[in-house]
Design a protein around this motif. Structure first.
Motif, PDB file in Angstrom:
ATOM      1  N   GLY A 252       0.812  -1.196  -0.098  1.00 36.65           N
ATOM      2  CA  GLY A 252      -0.104  -0.023   0.078  1.00 36.65           C
ATOM      3  C   GLY A 252       0.821   1.428  -0.072  1.00 36.65           C
ATOM      4  N   ALA A 253       0.077   2.446  -0.201  1.00 35.39           N
ATOM      5  CA  ALA A 253       1.002   3.597  -0.149  1.00 35.39           C
ATOM      6  C   ALA A 253       0.285   4.715   0.331  1.00 35.39           C
ATOM      7  N   GLY A 254       0.701   5.696   1.257  1.00 34.39           N
ATOM      8  CA  GLY A 254      -0.127   6.883   1.677  1.00 34.39           C
ATOM      9  C   GLY A 254       0.963   8.064   1.048  1.00 34.39           C
ATOM     10  N   LEU A 255       0.071   8.782   0.199  1.00 32.86           N
ATOM     11  CA  LEU A 255       1.199   9.873  -0.610  1.00 32.86           C
ATOM     12  C   LEU A 255       0.479  11.328  -0.395  1.00 32.86           C
ATOM     13  N   ASP A 256       1.342  12.118   0.052  1.00 35.89           N
ATOM     14  CA  ASP A 256       0.992  13.559  -0.080  1.00 35.89           C
ATOM     15  C   ASP A 256       1.525  14.395  -1.233  1.00 35.89           C
ATOM     16  N   VAL A 257       2.669  13.814  -1.823  1.00 39.40           N
ATOM     17  CA  VAL A 257       3.442  14.672  -2.983  1.00 39.40           C
ATOM     18  C   VAL A 257       3.503  13.456  -4.293  1.00 39.40           C
ATOM     19  N   TYR A 258       3.723  14.102  -5.403  1.00 36.10           N
ATOM     20  CA  TYR A 258       3.731  13.414  -6.652  1.00 36.10           C
ATOM     21  C   TYR A 258       4.780  13.886  -7.591  1.00 36.10           C
ATOM     22  N   GLU A 259       5.039  13.218  -8.552  1.00 37.23           N
ATOM     23  CA  GLU A 259       6.143  13.758  -9.383  1.00 37.23           C
ATOM     24  C   GLU A 259       5.673  15.021  -9.967  1.00 37.23           C
ATOM     25  N   ASN A 260       4.413  15.133 -10.780  1.00 37.53           N
ATOM     26  CA  ASN A 260       4.111  16.050 -11.459  1.00 37.53           C
ATOM     27  C   ASN A 260       2.825  16.889 -10.926  1.00 37.53           C
ATOM     28  N   GLU A 261       3.055  17.356  -9.715  1.00 34.88           N
ATOM     29  CA  GLU A 261       1.852  17.813  -9.120  1.00 34.88           C
ATOM     30  C   GLU A 261       1.122  19.007 -10.058  1.00 34.88           C
ATOM     31  N   PRO A 262      -0.088  19.217 -10.335  1.00 35.13           N
ATOM     32  CA  PRO A 262      -1.103  18.346  -9.321  1.00 35.13           C
ATOM     33  C   PRO A 262      -1.788  17.213 -10.141  1.00 35.13           C
ATOM     34  N   ASP A 263      -1.009  16.909 -11.146  1.00 37.12           N
ATOM     35  CA  ASP A 263      -1.193  15.563 -11.663  1.00 37.12           C
ATOM     36  C   ASP A 263      -0.965  14.209 -10.927  1.00 37.12           C
ATOM     37  N   VAL A 264      -2.041  13.398 -10.813  1.00 34.49           N
ATOM     38  CA  VAL A 264      -1.587  12.186  -9.990  1.00 34.49           C
ATOM     39  C   VAL A 264      -1.801  10.988 -10.920  1.00 34.49           C
ATOM     40  N   PRO A 265      -1.063   9.939 -10.863  1.00 28.79           N
ATOM     41  CA  PRO A 265      -1.537   8.777 -12.033  1.00 28.79           C
ATOM     42  C   PRO A 265      -2.974   8.142 -11.599  1.00 28.79           C
ATOM     43  N   GLU A 266      -3.871   8.191 -12.508  1.00 32.25           N
ATOM     44  CA  GLU A 266      -5.251   8.004 -12.417  1.00 32.25           C
ATOM     45  C   GLU A 266      -5.491   6.546 -12.070  1.00 32.25           C
ATOM     46  N   GLN A 267      -4.475   5.594 -12.305  1.00 27.79           N
ATOM     47  CA  GLN A 267      -4.472   4.304 -11.993  1.00 27.79           C
ATOM     48  C   GLN A 267      -4.610   4.037 -10.551  1.00 27.79           C
ATOM     49  N   LEU A 268      -4.098   5.110  -9.528  1.00 31.75           N
ATOM     50  CA  LEU A 268      -3.950   4.866  -8.267  1.00 31.75           C
ATOM     51  C   LEU A 268      -5.408   4.885  -7.552  1.00 31.75           C
ATOM     52  N   PHE A 269      -6.577   5.929  -8.468  1.00 30.24           N
ATOM     53  CA  PHE A 269      -7.541   6.244  -7.947  1.00 30.24           C
ATOM     54  C   PHE A 269      -8.700   4.836  -7.560  1.00 30.24           C
ATOM     55  N   GLN A 270      -8.342   3.631  -8.218  1.00 25.68           N
ATOM     56  CA  GLN A 270      -9.072   2.859  -7.922  1.00 25.68           C
ATOM     57  C   GLN A 270      -8.704   1.717  -6.706  1.00 25.68           C
ATOM     58  N   LEU A 271      -7.473   1.945  -6.267  1.00 25.57           N
ATOM     59  CA  LEU A 271      -7.088   1.072  -5.393  1.00 25.57           C
ATOM     60  C   LEU A 271      -7.381   1.650  -3.785  1.00 25.57           C
ATOM     61  N   GLU A 272      -7.731   0.627  -3.148  1.00 22.89           N
ATOM     62  CA  GLU A 272      -8.342   0.659  -1.939  1.00 22.89           C
ATOM     63  C   GLU A 272      -7.031   0.761  -0.734  1.00 22.89           C
ATOM     64  N   ASN A 273      -5.931   0.201  -1.219  1.00 27.59           N
ATOM     65  CA  ASN A 273      -4.742   0.261  -0.321  1.00 27.59           C
ATOM     66  C   ASN A 273      -3.861   1.499  -0.477  1.00 27.59           C
ATOM     67  N   VAL A 274      -4.287   2.512  -1.184  1.00 27.36           N
ATOM     68  CA  VAL A 274      -3.589   3.767  -1.434  1.00 27.36           C
ATOM     69  C   VAL A 274      -4.519   4.913  -0.874  1.00 27.36           C
ATOM     70  N   VAL A 275      -3.851   5.688  -0.141  1.00 31.16           N
ATOM     71  CA  VAL A 275      -4.433   7.260   0.371  1.00 31.16           C
ATOM     72  C   VAL A 275      -3.653   8.193  -0.348  1.00 31.16           C
ATOM     73  N   LEU A 276      -4.474   9.127  -1.007  1.00 32.14           N
ATOM     74  CA  LEU A 276      -3.974  10.413  -1.643  1.00 32.14           C
ATOM     75  C   LEU A 276      -4.292  11.471  -1.229  1.00 32.14           C
ATOM     76  N   LEU A 277      -3.349  12.431  -0.928  1.00 29.47           N
ATOM     77  CA  LEU A 277      -3.394  13.589  -0.196  1.00 29.47           C
ATOM     78  C   LEU A 277      -3.078  14.836  -1.215  1.00 29.47           C
ATOM     79  N   PRO A 278      -3.599  16.066  -1.413  1.00 29.21           N
ATOM     80  CA  PRO A 278      -3.155  17.309  -2.151  1.00 29.21           C
ATOM     81  C   PRO A 278      -1.962  17.828  -1.579  1.00 29.21           C
ATOM     82  N   HIS A 279      -0.973  17.171  -1.345  1.00 25.58           N
ATOM     83  CA  HIS A 279       0.386  18.035  -0.781  1.00 25.58           C
ATOM     84  C   HIS A 279      -0.300  18.970   0.388  1.00 25.58           C
ATOM     85  N   VAL A 280      -0.615  18.513   1.520  1.00 25.27           N
ATOM     86  CA  VAL A 280      -0.942  19.514   2.603  1.00 25.27           C
ATOM     87  C   VAL A 280      -0.501  19.408   3.786  1.00 25.27           C
TER      88      VAL A 280
END
Ligand SMILES: O=CC(=O)O
Length: 313
Positions: A252-280
């Motif tokens: 799993g992964a918990g991410l607050d930051v991404y390589e090309n913010e604010p673009d986040v790889p959309e494949q992650l959106f369906q994964l329940e073992n991933v939590v995505l935050l908008p650099h906060v």
């Protein structure tokens, strides 16, 4: 100091904007229809630039501002500021350390708990009414898991302190061992990843730490391992991370930051073992105010010829 031109390239904190406007000649680049024209017109007046985590000052901006004396970043990370150019031109650089340490460390623990206990998914389970059809799935315990930390600076140590309160053994990787700390040191990231359950990335972004999380590290962390990134997106080879999560090679992964913010790889959106935050990481009312006060304190010190509060260069 009302005549001192201070350039703010992008909107940041409304409080910071308001306090800068009360003291300086604040020039808001994003409000100009023609940015190059605006910079040219004001280049003789601009003596300070306000950076942040997403927008610093590259060679182009620095060269375009001949009167520039100081870059005050509204962030602790200054990877978006060309420090070599600043040193060469005698431009001072400041950041906002310490005041945001607690918030960022709190968020690392929050992300670990959210991923392991599926807090976002479980919240959705209640809101969607699915609970009426049966209990939610079992999740994974956080207390007692081994936490590996990449970068044991101020924020890394604050993460360690919090994780210790959850009875988590702590291990770390950093450029040099810190013998005065009791935590287990690994001289390589792969060794650290092989020996922890939760790997937290919190080091500064430099040439050496770009893609410090690569395929080898992800595979060492393994299908039960959790990656938490509260550092910078480019610390992680994002396409390797996405493949590992899609293929079940990472737990799993918990991410607050991404390589090309604010673009986040959309494949992650369906994964329940991933939590995505908008650099906060540091975005609380209290810390926003403290960071803004520090930016202003540094500018005032500079223009009054006093020592900077938090100098980087
Ligand atoms: O990312 C946030 C910061 O560097 O302060």
């Amino acid at each position: 100091m009302e005549s001192v031109g201070v350039l703010m390239p992008v909107p940041m904190s409304p409080y910071l904007e308001q306090e800068l406007e009360r003291r300086f000649n604040l020039l808001k680049l994003w409000t100009a229809p023609e940015k190059a024209e605006f910079l040219k017109a004001h280049s003789g007046a601009i003596r300070a630039v306000i950076g942040n985590a997403g927008n610093g000052a590259d060679v182009g901006l620095i060269e375009a501002l001949p009167e520039l004396e100081i870059i005050a970043s509204f962030s602790v990370g200054i990877d978006k500021v060309d420090l070599d150019k600043c040193r060469e031109k005698g431009i001072r650089v400041t950041n906002t350390p310490d005041v945001l340490t607690d918030d960022v460390a709190d968020l690392a623990i929050g992300l670990a708990l959210a991923v392991l206990r599926r807090l976002c998914e479980a919240d959705g389970y209640v809101r969607s009414g699915e609970w009426k059809n049966g209990d939610y799935n079992l999740t994974t315990k956080f207390t007692g898991k081994t936490v590996g930390i990449i970068g044991l600076g101020r924020i890394g140590q604050a993460v360690a302190k919090r994780a210790e309160a959850f009875s988590c053994p702590i291990a770390y990787y950093s450029r040099t061992e810190k013998p005065d700390l009791q935590y287990k040191y690994y001289p390589s990231v792969v060794e650290l990843a092989s020996n922890c359950d939760i790997l937290v990335v919190v080091c500064p972004l430099t040439q050496e730490t770009r893609h410090i999380i690569n395929r080898e590290v992800i595979d060492a962390l393994g299908p039960m391992g959790i990656l938490i990134n509260i550092g910078r997106g480019p610390h992680v080879d994002e396409s390797e991370l996405v493949s590992a999560l899609l293929e079940g090679r990472l737990g799993g992964a918990g991410l607050d930051v991404y390589e090309n913010e604010p673009d986040v790889p959309e494949q992650l959106f369906q994964l329940e073992n991933v939590v995505l935050l908008p650099h906060v990481g540091s975005d609380t009312v209290e810390t926003d105010t403290a960071m803004a006060d520090l930016v202003i304190g540094n500018l005032e010190a500079h223009f009054l010829n006093k020592p900077l509060l938090t100098p980087v260069v």
